[in-house]
Scaffold this active site. Structure first.
Site, PDB file in Angstrom:
ATOM      1  N   ASP A  13       4.263  -7.614  -0.878  1.00  0.00           N
ATOM      2  CA  ASP A  13       2.909  -7.323  -1.324  1.00  0.00           C
ATOM      3  C   ASP A  13       2.522  -8.250  -2.467  1.00  0.00           C
ATOM      4  O   ASP A  13       2.916  -8.060  -3.603  1.00  0.00           O
ATOM      5  CB  ASP A  13       2.822  -5.866  -1.762  1.00  0.00           C
ATOM      6  CG  ASP A  13       1.403  -5.464  -2.078  1.00  0.00           C
ATOM      7  OD1 ASP A  13       0.485  -6.242  -1.775  1.00  0.00           O
ATOM      8  OD2 ASP A  13       1.218  -4.375  -2.629  1.00  0.00           O
ATOM      9  N   HIS A  41      -2.001  -3.529   5.174  1.00  0.00           N
ATOM     10  CA  HIS A  41      -2.807  -3.377   3.977  1.00  0.00           C
ATOM     11  C   HIS A  41      -4.002  -2.467   4.240  1.00  0.00           C
ATOM     12  O   HIS A  41      -4.422  -2.273   5.365  1.00  0.00           O
ATOM     13  CB  HIS A  41      -3.215  -4.737   3.401  1.00  0.00           C
ATOM     14  CG  HIS A  41      -4.256  -5.475   4.156  1.00  0.00           C
ATOM     15  ND1 HIS A  41      -4.010  -6.131   5.329  1.00  0.00           N
ATOM     16  CD2 HIS A  41      -5.559  -5.686   3.872  1.00  0.00           C
ATOM     17  CE1 HIS A  41      -5.117  -6.714   5.735  1.00  0.00           C
ATOM     18  NE2 HIS A  41      -6.071  -6.459   4.882  1.00  0.00           N
TER      19      HIS A  41
END
Length: 134
Positions: A13, A41
């Site tokens: 991430d 996401h």
């Protein structure tokens, strides 16, 4: 024709999805070129929350063509669930989503291999979704 490519330099991430969401507004075609459904996401578009794992976030914009490319590891079951979920939220998916015929497929035995390798080697932290073996 100009192209924009976003390359991540980390394993996780790092905000690539958020940058892609910004760039998508000016793109005609949005391509996902690698990875699988082990991550994803969250996108908030027009006040609605969407969680994407395989499909490029450009799918949320009506005029965009989205491509799941050669380097993506596609779990057909996860893809169908994601498409159904998006359709339930009013997203149209038909000819605006293309899938490369060279994309890798996760089959049921890939999940079993992934899990067995994890057990044999000790926990290395896979998601056991079969992405590595595929």
């Amino acid at each position: 024709m100009a192209n924009t490519i976003l390359i991540g330099m980390q394993w996780g991430d790092e905000g690539k999805g958020k940058i892609i969401d910004v760039l998508t507004s000016r793109a005609h075609i949005v391509v996902r070129s690698q990875g699988g459904n082990n991550a994803g996401h969250t996108v908030i578009h027009r006040g609605v929350k969407y969680i994407l794992h395989l499909i490029p976030s450009g799918i949320l914009r009506r005029s965009k063509v989205c491509v799941i490319g050669n380097g993506v590891v596609v779990d057909p079951l996860a893809l169908v669930v994601e498409i159904d979920g998006l359709r339930k939220l009013g997203i149209k998916i038909d000819k605006n989503l293309l899938i490369s015929d060279c994309a890798h497929l996760v089959l049921p035995y890939h999940r079993i291999l992934d899990e067995q390798r994890e057990l044999r080697r000790g926990r290395i932290g896979t998601t056991k979704r079969g992405i590595g073996p595929a």
